[in-house]
Enzyme design. Structure first.
Site, PDB file in Angstrom:
ATOM      1  N   HIS A 101      39.343  -1.468  46.631  1.00 45.36           N
ATOM      2  CA  HIS A 101      37.945  -1.049  46.743  1.00 45.36           C
ATOM      3  C   HIS A 101      37.175  -2.045  47.604  1.00 45.36           C
ATOM      4  O   HIS A 101      37.562  -3.207  47.719  1.00 45.36           O
ATOM      5  CB  HIS A 101      37.281  -0.903  45.370  1.00 45.36           C
ATOM      6  CG  HIS A 101      37.345  -2.132  44.530  1.00 45.36           C
ATOM      7  ND1 HIS A 101      38.469  -2.496  43.822  1.00 45.36           N
ATOM      8  CD2 HIS A 101      36.436  -3.104  44.311  1.00 45.36           C
ATOM      9  CE1 HIS A 101      38.237  -3.627  43.184  1.00 45.36           C
ATOM     10  NE2 HIS A 101      37.022  -4.029  43.465  1.00 45.36           N
ATOM     11  N   HIS A 103      33.164  -3.443  48.179  1.00 46.49           N
ATOM     12  CA  HIS A 103      31.789  -3.466  47.677  1.00 46.49           C
ATOM     13  C   HIS A 103      30.816  -3.359  48.841  1.00 46.49           C
ATOM     14  O   HIS A 103      30.993  -4.031  49.867  1.00 46.49           O
ATOM     15  CB  HIS A 103      31.487  -4.803  46.985  1.00 46.49           C
ATOM     16  CG  HIS A 103      32.314  -5.079  45.773  1.00 46.49           C
ATOM     17  ND1 HIS A 103      31.836  -4.884  44.496  1.00 46.49           N
ATOM     18  CD2 HIS A 103      33.572  -5.552  45.634  1.00 46.49           C
ATOM     19  CE1 HIS A 103      32.779  -5.240  43.628  1.00 46.49           C
ATOM     20  NE2 HIS A 103      33.842  -5.642  44.281  1.00 46.49           N
TER      21      HIS A 103
HETATM   22  P1  5GP Z   1      36.233  -6.516  41.688  1.00 49.95           P
HETATM   23  O1  5GP Z   1      35.759  -7.658  40.832  1.00 49.95           O
HETATM   24  O2  5GP Z   1      37.604  -6.034  41.277  1.00 49.95           O
HETATM   25  O3  5GP Z   1      36.124  -6.773  43.156  1.00 49.95           O
HETATM   26  O4  5GP Z   1      35.190  -5.351  41.426  1.00 49.95           O
HETATM   27  C1  5GP Z   1      35.308  -4.410  40.425  1.00 49.95           C
HETATM   28  C2  5GP Z   1      33.964  -3.711  40.331  1.00 49.95           C
HETATM   29  O5  5GP Z   1      34.147  -2.491  39.673  1.00 49.95           O
HETATM   30  C3  5GP Z   1      32.907  -4.494  39.537  1.00 49.95           C
HETATM   31  O6  5GP Z   1      31.752  -4.682  40.352  1.00 49.95           O
HETATM   32  C4  5GP Z   1      32.625  -3.614  38.341  1.00 49.95           C
HETATM   33  O7  5GP Z   1      31.278  -3.628  37.958  1.00 49.95           O
HETATM   34  C5  5GP Z   1      33.063  -2.240  38.827  1.00 49.95           C
HETATM   35  N1  5GP Z   1      33.557  -1.344  37.794  1.00 49.95           N
HETATM   36  C6  5GP Z   1      34.514  -1.631  36.862  1.00 49.95           C
HETATM   37  N2  5GP Z   1      34.750  -0.562  36.079  1.00 49.95           N
HETATM   38  C7  5GP Z   1      33.926   0.427  36.555  1.00 49.95           C
HETATM   39  C8  5GP Z   1      33.720   1.780  36.149  1.00 49.95           C
HETATM   40  O8  5GP Z   1      34.312   2.288  35.206  1.00 49.95           O
HETATM   41  N3  5GP Z   1      32.806   2.513  36.854  1.00 49.95           N
HETATM   42  C9  5GP Z   1      32.111   1.972  37.907  1.00 49.95           C
HETATM   43  N4  5GP Z   1      31.238   2.775  38.544  1.00 49.95           N
HETATM   44  N5  5GP Z   1      32.287   0.695  38.316  1.00 49.95           N
HETATM   45  C10 5GP Z   1      33.180  -0.066  37.640  1.00 49.95           C
END
Ligand code: 5GP
Ligand code: ZN
Length: 135
Positions: A101, A103
């Protein structure tokens, strides 16, 4: 290609409802459930890739083009003053969901969103070592 028990596989496939801003055959763009700022959104690949290391080359190109399109549109909708594109790979880099993903984090003048680092100084030894081993 999908992985059992991967929450982003389920969201990308529409099995778990999400606030979807955009969808095509390759990606779903959703609002982050714990936003760093108003409008924080995520681009999810529809297929499961652990992170950018594993992402298909064609999808990697498409992801950046999509990010560009989204933020050019969203900056007007949100009225934000800037944008950070953040993409974390592995735990040490802050990755918590192990499905590719990106951001898209809107920035507002004076906001307290903490994306940054302390600037170091490029050491001659590190520079030589890296340049010599990369080539
Ligand atoms: P990472 O830390 O892996 O780069 O980002 C994961 C992101 O996914 C975090 O910003 C977190 O808030 C978001 N996230 C985790 N679970 C969910 C979910 O079930 N739904 C949504 N919309 N965002 C999620
Ligand atoms: Zn997945």
């Amino acid at each position: 290609m999908r992985e059992e028990n991967c929450i982003f596989c389920k969201i990308a496939a529409g099995e778990i409802p999400s606030a979807t801003l955009y969808e095509d055959d390759d990606f779903r763009v959703i609002l982050d459930v714990n936003p760093a700022s108003k409008g924080h959104a995520l681009i999810l690949s529809k297929e499961h890739y652990r992170n950018l290391y594993e992402l298909d080359d064609g999808l990697a190109s498409k992801a950046l083009v999509l990010a560009k399109k989204m933020i050019v549109r969203l900056k007007d909708v949100l009225g934000c003053d800037g944008y950070n594109i953040v993409q974390n790979n592995e735990e040490a880099a802050g990755q918590t969901v192990f499905h590719f993903h990106m951001h898209m984090i809107p920035r507002y003048q004076g906001d307290k969103v903490g994306i940054g680092w302390h600037m170091g100084e490029l050491k001659e030894k590190d520079k030589e070592e890296i340049l010599n081993s990369v080539k």
